[in-house]
Structures are given as structure tokens and as C-alpha cells.
Design a protein around this motif. Structure first.
Motif, PDB file in Angstrom:
ATOM      1  N   VAL A   1       4.288  11.428   8.946  1.00  0.00           N
ATOM      2  CA  VAL A   1       3.060  12.052   9.431  1.00  0.00           C
ATOM      3  C   VAL A   1       2.159  10.947   9.969  1.00  0.00           C
ATOM      4  CG1 VAL A   1       0.953  13.263   8.724  1.00  0.00           C
ATOM      5  CG2 VAL A   1       3.178  14.017   7.848  1.00  0.00           C
ATOM      6  N   GLU A   2       1.716  11.112  11.190  1.00  0.00           N
ATOM      7  CA  GLU A   2       0.810  10.113  11.778  1.00  0.00           C
ATOM      8  C   GLU A   2      -0.622  10.366  11.311  1.00  0.00           C
ATOM      9  OE1 GLU A   2       1.825  10.832  15.928  1.00  0.00           O
ATOM     10  OE2 GLU A   2       2.692   8.817  16.018  1.00  0.00           O
ATOM     11  N   ILE A   3      -1.356   9.268  11.168  1.00  0.00           N
ATOM     12  CA  ILE A   3      -2.767   9.340  10.792  1.00  0.00           C
ATOM     13  C   ILE A   3      -3.552   8.586  11.858  1.00  0.00           C
ATOM     14  CG2 ILE A   3      -4.464   8.916   8.969  1.00  0.00           C
ATOM     15  CD1 ILE A   3      -2.104   8.417   7.057  1.00  0.00           C
ATOM     16  N   ASP A   4      -4.571   9.198  12.395  1.00  0.00           N
ATOM     17  CA  ASP A   4      -5.360   8.518  13.420  1.00  0.00           C
ATOM     18  C   ASP A   4      -5.969   7.248  12.849  1.00  0.00           C
ATOM     19  OD1 ASP A   4      -4.725  10.399  15.229  1.00  0.00           O
ATOM     20  OD2 ASP A   4      -6.548  11.581  14.968  1.00  0.00           O
ATOM     21  N   ALA A   5      -6.421   6.417  13.743  1.00  0.00           N
ATOM     22  CA  ALA A   5      -6.941   5.102  13.361  1.00  0.00           C
ATOM     23  C   ALA A   5      -7.963   5.207  12.233  1.00  0.00           C
ATOM     24  CB  ALA A   5      -7.584   4.439  14.570  1.00  0.00           C
TER      25      ALA A   5
ATOM     26  N   GLU B   1      -8.775  -4.161   8.504  1.00  0.00           N
ATOM     27  CA  GLU B   1      -8.571  -3.938   9.931  1.00  0.00           C
ATOM     28  C   GLU B   1      -8.362  -2.452  10.153  1.00  0.00           C
ATOM     29  OE1 GLU B   1      -5.544  -6.154  11.912  1.00  0.00           O
ATOM     30  OE2 GLU B   1      -6.291  -8.062  11.164  1.00  0.00           O
ATOM     31  N   GLU B   2      -8.774  -1.987  11.315  1.00  0.00           N
ATOM     32  CA  GLU B   2      -8.563  -0.578  11.622  1.00  0.00           C
ATOM     33  C   GLU B   2      -7.254  -0.423  12.383  1.00  0.00           C
ATOM     34  OE1 GLU B   2     -11.898   1.893  12.627  1.00  0.00           O
ATOM     35  OE2 GLU B   2     -10.799   2.743  14.312  1.00  0.00           O
ATOM     36  N   HIS B   3      -6.431   0.487  11.899  1.00  0.00           N
ATOM     37  CA  HIS B   3      -5.137   0.722  12.534  1.00  0.00           C
ATOM     38  C   HIS B   3      -4.878   2.214  12.641  1.00  0.00           C
ATOM     39  CE1 HIS B   3      -4.008  -3.440  11.822  1.00  0.00           C
ATOM     40  NE2 HIS B   3      -4.265  -3.302  10.533  1.00  0.00           N
ATOM     41  N   ALA B   4      -4.104   2.605  13.636  1.00  0.00           N
ATOM     42  CA  ALA B   4      -3.477   3.918  13.598  1.00  0.00           C
ATOM     43  C   ALA B   4      -2.300   3.790  12.634  1.00  0.00           C
ATOM     44  CB  ALA B   4      -2.990   4.310  14.984  1.00  0.00           C
ATOM     45  N   LEU B   5      -2.229   4.699  11.656  1.00  0.00           N
ATOM     46  CA  LEU B   5      -1.242   4.582  10.582  1.00  0.00           C
ATOM     47  C   LEU B   5      -0.225   5.713  10.659  1.00  0.00           C
ATOM     48  CD1 LEU B   5      -3.621   3.663   7.610  1.00  0.00           C
ATOM     49  CD2 LEU B   5      -2.264   2.126   9.048  1.00  0.00           C
TER      50      LEU B   5
ATOM     51  N   LEU C   1       5.023  -0.723  12.512  1.00  0.00           N
ATOM     52  CA  LEU C   1       5.510  -0.380  11.162  1.00  0.00           C
ATOM     53  C   LEU C   1       5.339  -1.498  10.153  1.00  0.00           C
ATOM     54  CD1 LEU C   1       8.593   1.907  11.863  1.00  0.00           C
ATOM     55  CD2 LEU C   1       6.199   2.496  11.519  1.00  0.00           C
ATOM     56  N   GLN C   2       4.487  -2.459  10.469  1.00  0.00           N
ATOM     57  CA  GLN C   2       4.134  -3.461   9.466  1.00  0.00           C
ATOM     58  C   GLN C   2       3.111  -2.852   8.494  1.00  0.00           C
ATOM     59  OE1 GLN C   2       5.716  -6.299   9.290  1.00  0.00           O
ATOM     60  NE2 GLN C   2       6.730  -6.246  11.301  1.00  0.00           N
ATOM     61  N   ARG C   3       2.979  -3.506   7.330  1.00  0.00           N
ATOM     62  CA  ARG C   3       1.960  -3.056   6.381  1.00  0.00           C
ATOM     63  C   ARG C   3       0.573  -3.244   6.996  1.00  0.00           C
ATOM     64  NH1 ARG C   3       4.764  -2.453   1.639  1.00  0.00           N
ATOM     65  NH2 ARG C   3       6.659  -3.722   1.559  1.00  0.00           N
ATOM     66  N   PRO C   4      -0.325  -2.302   6.759  1.00  0.00           N
ATOM     67  CA  PRO C   4      -1.686  -2.458   7.291  1.00  0.00           C
ATOM     68  C   PRO C   4      -2.342  -3.717   6.727  1.00  0.00           C
ATOM     69  CG  PRO C   4      -1.329  -0.233   6.436  1.00  0.00           C
ATOM     70  CD  PRO C   4      -0.145  -1.048   6.008  1.00  0.00           C
TER      71      PRO C   4
END
Lengths: 281, 281
Positions: free
Chosen positions: A273-277, A252-256, A245-248
Motif C-alpha cells: 500500500v502506498e502512502i503519500d509523502a 526526512e519527508e518521503h513518499a512511503l 525501497l530503502q528504509r526511510p
């Protein structure tokens, strides 16, 4: 289904029960809880639900007193869902003396919901640690609607070296998209008709991110603004990394995950709502 | 004696071990530790010692780096004492990532030793909770020399609903009264000759209280003054209630304890003497 309120009785009832799967709740159960119970069955031998409205995680202006309590109906639902055991302690059982030792979570627990509910995750972590110590499960399930809670409990469990697998259950929604929540009961019928906007707005942010938009701060502002224009009072809309839950980080590629908390009438609703990487440039 | 450093191996080694008695230490074992190991034998089926110098409970000016580490000799002593299992994790085993979740103890942990070692009991409580979670003992033993530590851990265990009996072992002393401690190794021979004064002074306070003296503040001042006149730098001498280390209430009968911490040369020594229940007018 056997129901226990005392810690000693609960412990005694858990001997020789095989692999125990714990599903802590605050009661007033809805289909989201029941989905967790059903899922729990596949993770062990004994499904143990708990019902406890934990004063420690409510602030002085929170809704502890009016939080809906529907114990008999909850028991019926749990029994019908095949739950084996219910631990339903009173406050005197769980806090026989004022709680003076707490789990102190890190900075992330003071952001997002923690910013607007000071001490909330400290109270959550402390009561869940106690429930873990009392029931010593091998697996514990929590709903993803309380996304930050799930993350805090997963990290606490890992950092405290507890031998417990923490699993998240998918959010269950009404047909119009509103996440099921005990707090939906606070909505008037007009508010209930407006309430699905929260999920729609999160989906809009998610769609924009998936389409390549990376100005997260602007997306967050616009989403909050849209809610507030329709009578909401928004605490936050935030695009964060799923893992912590840190800021992206840029580039970098992250699952958000997009998370929000907003007040509609006397209800404070949260959703995510989850967002894939995705790359976040 | 089997020695494990990884958490997973330690857990695996503890299955089907019956009633487990845990004795956490920081190593550099002396007769006080060994007395705990011997006592542990009578409380269960498996005696499990741990050795871990816990950075989390040392302040920036404390003696973490120079704390004596004598692992091989410790192992020999534990094996000779009939200890079944030793858990000796590295820092990477116990803190594979920076510890962000802590046990937050109450105000009493910021008094006495906690006043002079800020964060000390938070670090102690956190590591002991982790050791409890890893080893899941039925009984744990701690020496009474660290009286405040014993109280903090006893209260934490009760308040966190851990199913563990916390037992205190009597302080073991040299013939001249000095409480055995790893930190006695910091004393020069002249300081070592002076060191028993700490216990003598505590006994004087105890005798005065048992004789009916109730001006605790004066007794504390006089005791600290006597030490300081002989080259000590005293952090505190305090008459407190055994049960919770709070100040005795006037006109109530309490079991009391006199505690002290004082620095002699580069060693900071602590000691205490229990006093049976007395009225405190």
C-alpha cells in the motif's frame, strides 16, 4: 491477435508498428493483467503482451512446476482486450542454451522479496532485458502489486540506458480487498476467506503512519504478529521509501510504501500500500 | 563528422540513419582502430565510433588515470577515415549515477585476462550493453587483439537476444610484429625493441601446435619462461578453443587460439594468434 513464439518471427512482426507498448506476464491472466492491457492501449500504437513462465526467477523450492498455465484462456482474454500481438516463446526459444549472462542487480534486490527468494530479481531482470531486446518497445507496463519488481526494472532500465518508459499499473483487488494474483488459486476456501487480512493489515500500518506514527519497526512487528496469529507465516512487513525501497531516513519527508509477503497454506502472497509523502522524523 | 556527448542528442542524431555500424573505442586511436572504421563502412549506412575510457573496466591498480587521452587527434583521424558520427560521452553522461546494475558474465570471464583483471569483463560488458542500448546498431566491430573481450561481447549479445551482429577485426601489427596498442606508449625504447618477442613466442607455440605438438601445458610453460627470461612478467600463455576459450578437449578437433598477457616495464601487453582447426588428441 497474432501469436508468435520464435524471436525472429516476433521481430519481423514488429516492423512498422509505430510506438510499441509491452506488457510482460507469466500468463494465467486475471483482471489485473487485463487492466494493464487496457491502459497500454493509451500509451502507443501497438499493444504487445508476452506470456512466459520464467524458470530463471524461480528458486529450487518455488512453485515453478505448479504455477498455473492457462494458455488458451489467456489468449481469449487478450484478444477480447484488444491486444494486437502476443509473444509466447517456449523455453527453447528464449533460452536456446543455458543462460550464462545475467543482469546483476544491486543490494536492494537481495532485501525484502529478494531475501526470501534468492536470485529472483536477477532472473526477473535478465528475462525482462531479453524481452526488451527482442521487442524494443517504447513503453513497458508492470503491475504495482509486484512493487519491488517494478522498482528493480525501472532502475535497470534507467541504468542500462534503455530508451523505454516503465509504467506501473494500479493493483486490482477483489471486493474484499485481496489483491488479484495467480497464486490465489493455491488457497483453500478457508484460506481464501482469511486472505484479505493481508491488505487490511497493510492498511492499518498505512493509517498509523498517516496519523503520525513513526516507530516503523514496531508497526512492522505488530503487523507481522497479527498475521502470524491468524495462521500466516510472514516473511516481512516493511515500511520503505517508494522511490528506492530503502528504509526511510529520520527527519526526512518521503513518499512511503508498506510492503508485505506472507505465506498462507501453500500460497505465498505479496501486497503493498502506498502512502503519500510524510515526514518521518 | 558530427560529435555528440549527450545520450539524448546521440539518439536524435541516429534516426533515419539506415543500418548503423558501431565501433566502440577508448580513444588514442591507431591504425588498428582505423582499420575497423574502414571495415565498418562496408557493413552499413552509418559508421558510428565511440570514444569513452570506461572506468568500470579498470581495476584499482590498473592504468585508468594514465591511459592516453588524445581526443583532438582522434577526431581528426576518425573524420579522415570517413566516420559519420562520434559519440564521446563524459562520465557524467554515461554514469549520471553510480552504476548499480551490471552484466554478470560467466566463469570464462574470470579466467585468462579476467583472472588478472578482476571485474574487467563485467565492466566491459556493462558499458558495451549501455552503448548498444543508446545507439541500437545493427552491427558492432571489435578488434581481435582483445580476443577474450570479443568472445565475451559476442556471447553476451547472443545470450541477451540483442539483434546485433558482432564482427571481429584482424589485429594490425607494426612491421616487427608488435600488435598496435595504446599501451605500447608506456614502453621505453629498449622495451619497445624487446616487445615483438611476445608475438614471436605466440607464433612459435602456433607453429608447434600446427606441427602436431599436443602437450599444450608444456608449450604454455616454455613460452612463458622464454618471455620471463627476457625481462617480462607473464600473466599467462594459454592454448584455448577459439569458439569459447575453454581448454581444448583431448581427441577433438578445434579451431584454436594462443593467447598471452605479459608485463614489460610498466606496460601490460596482450596478444594472440589463431590456429586453424587441428586435432588435439
Amino acid at each position: 491477435m497474432h501469436i508468435h513464439s520464435s524471436i525472429a518471427e516476433m521481430r519481423a512482426a514488429l516492423t512498422n508498428r509505430g510506438r510499441i507498448v509491452l506488457v510482460p506476464t507469466m500468463g494465467n491472466l486475471h483482471a489485473g493483467h487485463i487492466a494493464l492491457m487496457t491502459s497500454a492501449r493509451s500509451h502507443g500504437d501497438t499493444v504487445l503482451a508476452t506470456i512466459f513462465v520464467n524458470r530463471l526467477q524461480f528458486g529450487p523450492n518455488d512453485d515453478f512446476d505448479r504455477y498455473p498455465r492457462t494458455f488458451q484462456a489467456d489468449c481469449d482474454q487478450l484478444a477480447a482486450a484488444g491486444v494486437d500481438l502476443l509473444f509466447a516463446p517456449t523455453e527453447a526459444d528464449l533460452y536456446p542454451e543455458p543462460q550464462q549472462y545475467h543482469v546483476d542487480p544491486p543490494e536492494i534486490a537481495h532485501q525484502l522479496d529478494g531475501e526470501f527468494r534468492p536470485g529472483h530479481f536477477r532472473g526477473v531482470a535478465t528475462v525482462v532485458l531479453k524481452l526488451f531486446n527482442i521487442t524494443q518497445p517504447q513503453v513497458a507496463l508492470f503491475g504495482k502489486k509486484d512493487y519491488q519488481q517494478l522498482m528493480v526494472l525501472r532502475h535497470m532500465t534507467r541504468q542500462m540506458a534503455l530508451p523505454i518508459d516503465i509504467l506501473g499499473g494500479e493493483t486490482v483487488r477483489a471486493d474484499d480487498g485481496l489483491a488479484l494474483s495467480s497464486r490465489n488459486a493455491y488457497l483453500s476456501s478457508a484460506e481464501r476467506a482469511e486472505a484479505p487480512r493481508l491488505h487490511r493489515v497493510l492498511n492499518q500500518v498505512s493509517a498509523a503512519v498517516r496519523a503520525g506514527e513513526r516507530e516503523f519497526a514496531r508497526l512492522e512487528r505488530e503487523a507481522a504478529s497479527e498475521l502470524d496469529q491468524h495462521g500466516w507465516k510472514t516473511d516481512y512487513v516493511a515500511v520503505r521509501r517508494q522511490a528506492d525501497l530503502q528504509r526511510p531516513q529520520p527527519r526526512e519527508e518521503h513518499a512511503l510504501v508498506v510492503l508485505a509477503a506472507s505465506r498462507l497454506g501453500s500460497a505465498r502472497l505479496i501486497d503493498n500500500v502506498e502512502i503519500d509523502a510524510v515526514g518521518s522524523r
